[in-house]
Design a protein around this motif. Structure first.
Motif, PDB file in Angstrom:
ATOM      1  N   VAL A 308      48.337  41.464  22.197  1.00 49.99           N
ATOM      2  CA  VAL A 308      47.405  41.780  23.272  1.00 49.99           C
ATOM      3  C   VAL A 308      47.390  43.300  23.443  1.00 49.99           C
ATOM      4  CG1 VAL A 308      46.853  41.470  25.710  1.00 49.99           C
ATOM      5  CG2 VAL A 308      47.923  39.594  24.414  1.00 49.99           C
ATOM      6  N   PRO A 309      46.248  43.964  23.245  1.00 49.24           N
ATOM      7  CA  PRO A 309      46.195  45.422  23.425  1.00 49.24           C
ATOM      8  C   PRO A 309      46.643  45.823  24.825  1.00 49.24           C
ATOM      9  CG  PRO A 309      44.191  44.620  22.372  1.00 49.24           C
ATOM     10  CD  PRO A 309      44.953  43.408  22.828  1.00 49.24           C
ATOM     11  N   ILE A 310      47.313  46.927  24.929  1.00 49.38           N
ATOM     12  CA  ILE A 310      47.840  47.373  26.222  1.00 49.38           C
ATOM     13  C   ILE A 310      46.741  47.464  27.265  1.00 49.38           C
ATOM     14  CG2 ILE A 310      48.900  49.334  27.428  1.00 49.38           C
ATOM     15  CD1 ILE A 310      50.627  49.810  24.980  1.00 49.38           C
ATOM     16  N   GLU A 311      45.559  47.950  26.857  1.00 54.87           N
ATOM     17  CA  GLU A 311      44.483  48.138  27.832  1.00 54.87           C
ATOM     18  C   GLU A 311      43.924  46.811  28.351  1.00 54.87           C
ATOM     19  OE1 GLU A 311      42.710  48.569  23.649  1.00 54.87           O
ATOM     20  OE2 GLU A 311      44.530  49.188  24.732  1.00 54.87           O
ATOM     21  N   GLU A 312      44.205  45.698  27.656  1.00 50.83           N
ATOM     22  CA  GLU A 312      43.713  44.395  28.115  1.00 50.83           C
ATOM     23  C   GLU A 312      44.716  43.653  28.988  1.00 50.83           C
ATOM     24  OE1 GLU A 312      42.410  42.037  24.837  1.00 50.83           O
ATOM     25  OE2 GLU A 312      41.031  43.564  24.067  1.00 50.83           O
ATOM     26  N   ARG A 313      45.945  44.129  29.022  1.00 52.67           N
ATOM     27  CA  ARG A 313      46.981  43.398  29.759  1.00 52.67           C
ATOM     28  C   ARG A 313      46.732  43.316  31.261  1.00 52.67           C
ATOM     29  NH1 ARG A 313      52.478  45.838  26.964  1.00 52.67           N
ATOM     30  NH2 ARG A 313      51.888  45.460  24.789  1.00 52.67           N
ATOM     31  N   PRO A 314      46.292  44.411  31.933  1.00 51.06           N
ATOM     32  CA  PRO A 314      46.073  44.286  33.379  1.00 51.06           C
ATOM     33  C   PRO A 314      45.096  43.191  33.751  1.00 51.06           C
ATOM     34  CG  PRO A 314      46.144  46.603  32.752  1.00 51.06           C
ATOM     35  CD  PRO A 314      46.125  45.812  31.482  1.00 51.06           C
ATOM     36  N   LEU A 315      43.953  43.113  33.066  1.00 54.13           N
ATOM     37  CA  LEU A 315      42.984  42.073  33.398  1.00 54.13           C
ATOM     38  C   LEU A 315      43.544  40.693  33.095  1.00 54.13           C
ATOM     39  CD1 LEU A 315      40.227  41.221  34.379  1.00 54.13           C
ATOM     40  CD2 LEU A 315      39.350  41.543  32.044  1.00 54.13           C
ATOM     41  N   GLU A 316      44.225  40.531  31.965  1.00 60.02           N
ATOM     42  CA  GLU A 316      44.852  39.247  31.656  1.00 60.02           C
ATOM     43  C   GLU A 316      45.800  38.834  32.765  1.00 60.02           C
ATOM     44  OE1 GLU A 316      45.155  38.223  26.909  1.00 60.02           O
ATOM     45  OE2 GLU A 316      46.936  38.469  28.119  1.00 60.02           O
ATOM     46  N   TYR A 317      46.603  39.787  33.205  1.00 62.52           N
ATOM     47  CA  TYR A 317      47.585  39.511  34.254  1.00 62.52           C
ATOM     48  C   TYR A 317      46.880  39.053  35.533  1.00 62.52           C
ATOM     49  CZ  TYR A 317      51.388  40.271  37.589  1.00 62.52           C
ATOM     50  OH  TYR A 317      52.333  40.105  38.575  1.00 62.52           O
ATOM     51  N   LEU A 318      45.855  39.778  35.930  1.00 64.47           N
ATOM     52  CA  LEU A 318      45.165  39.481  37.182  1.00 64.47           C
ATOM     53  C   LEU A 318      44.371  38.182  37.102  1.00 64.47           C
ATOM     54  CD1 LEU A 318      43.995  43.109  37.941  1.00 64.47           C
ATOM     55  CD2 LEU A 318      45.806  41.853  39.127  1.00 64.47           C
ATOM     56  N   LEU A 319      43.807  37.888  35.933  1.00 68.43           N
ATOM     57  CA  LEU A 319      43.107  36.620  35.746  1.00 68.43           C
ATOM     58  C   LEU A 319      44.022  35.435  36.024  1.00 68.43           C
ATOM     59  CD1 LEU A 319      41.054  37.333  32.491  1.00 68.43           C
ATOM     60  CD2 LEU A 319      40.084  36.661  34.693  1.00 68.43           C
ATOM     61  N   ASN A 320      45.294  35.620  35.752  1.00 69.46           N
ATOM     62  CA  ASN A 320      46.273  34.563  35.986  1.00 69.46           C
ATOM     63  C   ASN A 320      46.834  34.607  37.401  1.00 69.46           C
ATOM     64  OD1 ASN A 320      47.085  33.032  33.281  1.00 69.46           O
ATOM     65  ND2 ASN A 320      46.599  35.140  32.734  1.00 69.46           N
ATOM     66  N   THR A 321      47.420  35.741  37.779  1.00 69.66           N
ATOM     67  CA  THR A 321      48.205  35.780  39.016  1.00 69.66           C
ATOM     68  C   THR A 321      47.357  35.677  40.278  1.00 69.66           C
ATOM     69  OG1 THR A 321      48.184  38.205  38.953  1.00 69.66           O
ATOM     70  CG2 THR A 321      50.082  37.095  37.987  1.00 69.66           C
ATOM     71  N   LEU A 322      46.109  36.131  40.239  1.00 69.18           N
ATOM     72  CA  LEU A 322      45.301  36.051  41.454  1.00 69.18           C
ATOM     73  C   LEU A 322      44.779  34.636  41.714  1.00 69.18           C
ATOM     74  CD1 LEU A 322      43.373  39.441  41.559  1.00 69.18           C
ATOM     75  CD2 LEU A 322      45.402  38.735  42.845  1.00 69.18           C
ATOM     76  N   ARG A 323      45.003  33.721  40.774  1.00 68.11           N
ATOM     77  CA  ARG A 323      44.750  32.309  41.057  1.00 68.11           C
ATOM     78  C   ARG A 323      45.795  31.751  42.019  1.00 68.11           C
ATOM     79  NH1 ARG A 323      41.451  29.284  37.384  1.00 68.11           N
ATOM     80  NH2 ARG A 323      42.634  27.438  38.026  1.00 68.11           N
ATOM     81  N   LEU A 324      46.946  32.419  42.073  1.00 69.62           N
ATOM     82  CA  LEU A 324      48.033  31.982  42.944  1.00 69.62           C
ATOM     83  C   LEU A 324      47.866  32.596  44.334  1.00 69.62           C
ATOM     84  CD1 LEU A 324      51.041  32.421  40.501  1.00 69.62           C
ATOM     85  CD2 LEU A 324      49.990  30.258  41.210  1.00 69.62           C
TER      86      LEU A 324
END
Length: 384
Positions: A308-324
């Protein structure tokens, strides 16, 4: 700085008695002779290969195991035990590991519940979908309403005190009263966990090619609002968009997934995500989708494996964690992405100012408005 998050294991069993018309998962109608032993052998080998490829300093044990499908309860308890023994020998289990098995409520499968409990499964997820006979037929389910009720009773008799019931709403021609009736019947069994989600018509499904008569948007909104109110009144905490639990019975496996934890995926079409802080990488993988291709492979069952490219990690993270509903902390963001929070800080401040996020004591959560508008909120984190 990137750190090792908790580790889970997902095992995919790809066969069903019959493919449901709404299902877009990697599931296949069971052949006349189910190649159960051959498949179990392949998955066990896959588990051992995954253990062999991890970093030398990765000493994590498994927090959870989730056996999904398909219909895992088509497999015998002996096969499930073989998979769990291999997983424990390869990775080790945390003391309070959660081991979930998805099961359908057909009579034949319910007879195995006690054996599953004996071999180590401690959480069942029952694919009820509805208690309404007409709706079940429209959904192409192989069980009826009586079997749905009996399966829940059988799970209790087998000693399961942690049971999830899968319920769908927004079903063909479903009224508000009918959707709420499904909730009431489910609540009467006092489950610890409910997955309550709206039917969506996905590409590559029978419903996509022949759309059923779904309720109007105004009806869907009433179902959602009144259903949420009823579940809240019954003491269920909505900890994820479609997941509700009593007390501390949130699904540990799903919580790890939505918290951007790591998970090993084995079985046909299974997805995985693994972090390696030593070289600052996050790797995603997918196994070969067709069961026969998966079993035929011996050296490498990967269909895809990429960083996963470093620049894509923040959005990936938020796509997951903000569901919680619990959101995330700044420390968790940095440890699980390897990215400085300063990279998204200005966008977070903007969303806080617009009443979509709450930033308090280094903890970020959505507002009620932000949770309802989550897709629009996340668009603010897309790269310009």
């Amino acid at each position: 700085m990137l750190q090792y998050p908790p580790l889970s294991l997902y095992i995919h069993i790809p066969w069903c008695i019959r493919k449901c018309p709404y299902c877009d998962f990697n599931s296949h109608q069971s052949p006349a002779r189910l190649p159960e032993q051959e498949y179990v052998s392949a998955v066990c080998e896959d588990i051992r290969n995954e253990q062999a490829r991890r970093s030398e300093d990765d000493i994590r044990t498994l927090r959870s195991v989730f056996i999904g499908g398909g219909t895992p309860s088509l497999f015998s308890a002996h096969s499930i035990e073989c998979l769990l023994v291999t997983a424990r020998e390869s990775f080790g289990f945390e003391e309070n590991i959660e081991i979930t098995l998805e099961a359908n409520p057909s009579t034949a499968e319910a007879r195995r519940f006690s054996d599953y409990r004996t071999c180590g499964v401690n959480r069942l997820s029952l694919g009820i979908q509805s208690f309404n006979e007409t709706r079940l037929k429209q959904l192409g389910r192989v069980h009826d309403a009586v079997q749905a009720r009996r399966a829940i009773e059988h799970s209790e008799q087998a000693g399961f005190d942690n049971v999830n019931l899968d319920l769908m709403h927004g079903l063909p021609q479903q009224s508000v009263a009918a959707a709420l009736a499904d909730i009431e019947i489910a609540l009467a069994f006092e489950p610890t966990h409910l997955s309550w989600y709206q039917l969506t018509v996905e590409p590559n499904t029978e419903f996509y090619n022949k759309p059923p008569p779904l309720p109007q948007e105004s009806v869907l909104e009433q179902i959602q609002q009144q259903g949420l109110e009823r579940l809240k009144a019954a003491g269920f905490d909505r900890y994820e968009i479609s997941a509700y639990c009593q007390g501390d019975h949130g699904a540990r496996h799903n919580l790890n997934y939505w918290s951007y934890g790591d998970y090993i995926g084995v079985g046909a079409g299974a997805h995985g995500k693994l972090s390696n802080p030593r070289i600052n990488t996050i790797t995603r993988s997918r196994k070969r989708k067709q069961p026969m291709h998966y079993m035929a492979a011996t050296i490498n069952r990967d269909a895809e494996r990429h960083e996963v490219p470093i620049e894509e990690r923040p959005l990936e993270y938020l796509l997951n964690t903000l569901r919680l509903r619990q959101g995330f902390t700044i420390q968790e963001f940095e440890e699980r992405t390897g990215v400085s929070f300063s990279d998204i800080q200005m966008r977070v401040k903007y969303l806080v100012a617009n009443n979509l996020l709450i930033g308090r004591y280094n903890h970020i959560t959505t507002t009620e408005r932000g949770y309802r508008m989550l897709d629009s909120l996340l668009e603010h984190f897309l790269e310009d």
